[in-house]
Design a protein around this motif. Structure first.
Motif, PDB file in Angstrom:
ATOM      1  N   THR A  39      -0.212   3.707  -8.199  1.00 30.57           N
ATOM      2  CA  THR A  39      -1.042   4.767  -9.274  1.00 30.57           C
ATOM      3  C   THR A  39      -2.488   4.240  -9.863  1.00 30.57           C
ATOM      4  N   ILE A  40      -2.542   3.066 -10.462  1.00 28.00           N
ATOM      5  CA  ILE A  40      -3.525   2.234 -10.296  1.00 28.00           C
ATOM      6  C   ILE A  40      -4.632   1.644  -9.161  1.00 28.00           C
ATOM      7  N   CYS A  41      -3.960   1.492  -8.331  1.00 31.25           N
ATOM      8  CA  CYS A  41      -4.980   0.942  -7.636  1.00 31.25           C
ATOM      9  C   CYS A  41      -5.150   2.188  -6.233  1.00 31.25           C
ATOM     10  N   LEU A  42      -4.808   3.475  -6.958  1.00 33.22           N
ATOM     11  CA  LEU A  42      -5.559   4.986  -6.471  1.00 33.22           C
ATOM     12  C   LEU A  42      -7.179   4.919  -7.348  1.00 33.22           C
ATOM     13  N   ARG A  99      -2.867 -15.573  -2.996  1.00 28.44           N
ATOM     14  CA  ARG A  99      -2.371 -14.891  -1.362  1.00 28.44           C
ATOM     15  C   ARG A  99      -2.220 -13.468  -1.092  1.00 28.44           C
ATOM     16  N   LEU A 100      -2.415 -13.364  -3.102  1.00 32.39           N
ATOM     17  CA  LEU A 100      -2.322 -11.441  -3.001  1.00 32.39           C
ATOM     18  C   LEU A 100      -3.611 -11.291  -3.260  1.00 32.39           C
ATOM     19  N   THR A 101      -3.658  -9.786  -3.070  1.00 32.71           N
ATOM     20  CA  THR A 101      -5.181  -9.346  -3.693  1.00 32.71           C
ATOM     21  C   THR A 101      -4.698  -8.156  -5.036  1.00 32.71           C
ATOM     22  N   PHE A 102      -4.869  -7.533  -5.742  1.00 29.23           N
ATOM     23  CA  PHE A 102      -4.865  -6.804  -6.937  1.00 29.23           C
ATOM     24  C   PHE A 102      -4.247  -5.829  -6.580  1.00 29.23           C
ATOM     25  N   VAL A 103      -4.399  -5.130  -4.703  1.00 32.11           N
ATOM     26  CA  VAL A 103      -3.333  -4.063  -4.475  1.00 32.11           C
ATOM     27  C   VAL A 103      -1.638  -4.620  -4.362  1.00 32.11           C
ATOM     28  N   GLU A 104      -1.290  -5.626  -3.831  1.00 33.53           N
ATOM     29  CA  GLU A 104      -0.027  -6.300  -3.211  1.00 33.53           C
ATOM     30  C   GLU A 104       0.495  -6.561  -5.584  1.00 33.53           C
ATOM     31  N   TYR A 105      -0.189  -7.358  -6.012  1.00 37.53           N
ATOM     32  CA  TYR A 105       0.264  -7.934  -7.197  1.00 37.53           C
ATOM     33  C   TYR A 105       0.171  -6.941  -8.418  1.00 37.53           C
ATOM     34  N   SER A 106      -0.212  -5.949  -7.735  1.00 36.48           N
ATOM     35  CA  SER A 106      -0.186  -4.978  -9.445  1.00 36.48           C
ATOM     36  C   SER A 106       1.403  -4.373  -9.065  1.00 36.48           C
TER      37      SER A 106
END
Length: 360
Positions: free
Chosen positions: A84-87, A66-73
């Motif tokens: 930092t990774i998401c930015l 239910r999550l995207t890369f932004v939330e689970y990272s």
């Protein structure tokens, strides 16, 4: 999210469109430079590697359906490192958007609008893409689903009219320089399959996320078939002189004569359709950047950030002072893409597995 769901076929269409947005024009030149007539083998090797990278992303996403890369990272490695990774991912998608706009404007200025300032072409393209991005993923996917057959048909016509000019001996000898150039070219082509970054964000938006593995195989399989046909036809017509052209595929469309003179300027038709494919790639990368940034900011929708990102994209697109200088953006894009799409998902999956972090 419920009003922004897309089908498996729509994901395949988006994947192929994103990969081929601008790179299809110079794909044969790059393959010939790397591997000569063995470029089709480099393509195959590159797609195999891309499938592997995509499946790492899928295995990671399946731990957090239910999550995207932004939330689970951020859940796996903490808020600071995760943010930092998401930015970094947001900057990557912004960089890709800027490069697409610049290549798009350069091509149109040379072939279609020689007297129009390049800034005007870029601005019109950027505003159009951001307007579509504001409406969400599902309308964008439906639009591309309608246009995709037209794109394939146009490429098919170029291939068909090139058949009388083909000399398949241009593909020989096979492996004359060994496997080294093929492997080197394959690694480069793996990084060129940048559409796989879709799977960092779109899996939770799929109507049937359990079919994402099939989507990867079909999407990259169709893409390989499309690209290898374009490569074989181009080198079959131009031979190793393919590397002398900046955009060999556009030159191929310009070179060909339609039997009976039904169409006098096939390259114009090809350019119109190519604009559609480039627009799709630009829209998707804009959407990914806006969506990732919106989720970082805690917003439920991406549209408030669509136009604020526009000046940044426009400024980056203006930085190169020539067509050749645009390659510098591409080099940075490849390095950052390797970290975001290849290294990071593998590390996150390993850490999540070691720590037993999941959301199922």
């Amino acid at each position: 999210m419920e009003n922004d769901r897309i089908t498996s076929w729509q994901v395949i269409v988006l994947l192929i469109s994103v990969i081929n947005g601008t790179r299809l024009l110079d794909l044969p030149r790059i393959l010939v430079q790397d591997a000569g007539p063995d470029g089709w083998l480099s393509l195959f090797f590159g797609h195999i590697l891309a499938v592997g990278a995509a499946f790492v992303m899928i295995k990671l996403a399946q731990r957090f359906p239910r999550l995207t890369f932004v939330e689970y990272s951020r859940r796996i490695i903490g808020p600071f490192l995760g943010t930092t990774i998401c930015l970094g991912a947001v900057f990557l998608w912004t960089l890709i958007s800027a490069r697409i706009i610049r290549v798009f404007a350069d091509v149109l200025k040379i072939f279609v609008f020689p007297r129009t300032p390049i800034e005007v072409i870029m601005l019109m393209m950027l505003l159009l893409s951001l307007y579509v991005v504001r409406n969400g993923l599902e309308p964008m996917a439906r639009t591309m689903e309608i246009l995709f057959p037209v794109i394939i048909l146009t490429i098919g016509l170029v291939v068909l009219f090139a058949v009388p000019e083909l000399d398949l001996t241009n593909l020989q000898p096979v492996l004359a320089k060994g496997l080294g150039p093929v492997i080197k070219g394959g690694m480069r082509q793996a990084l060129e399959q940048r559409g796989i970054k879709l799977f960092l964000l779109v899996i939770p938006f799929m109507l049937a996320p359990q079919r994402v593995g099939t989507v990867v195989f079909l999407g990259l399989g169709i893409n390989y078939f499309l690209q290898v046909i374009v490569f074989i036809v181009t080198i079959g017509v131009f031979g190793l002189h393919t590397e002398d052209f900046l955009w060999p595929v556009s030159m191929l469309a310009k070179f060909l004569a339609v039997p009976g003179g039904i169409v006098e300027h096939l390259e114009i038709i090809f350019m119109i359709i190519w604009v559609t494919a480039a627009s799709a790639s630009l829209m998707v990368n804009n959407y990914l950047a806006c969506t990732a940034l919106a989720r970082l900011a805690g917003l439920s929708k991406q549209y408030p950030l669509a136009f604020p990102l526009a000046p940044i994209i426009f400024f980056i697109a203006l930085l190169p002072d020539s067509i050749v200088a645009t390659e510098s953006i591409l080099l940075l894009e490849r390095m950052l893409g390797f970290v975001i799409a290849w290294i990071t998902p593998a590390l996150l999956l390993f850490i999540a597995w070691i720590r037993g972090v999941k959301d199922v």
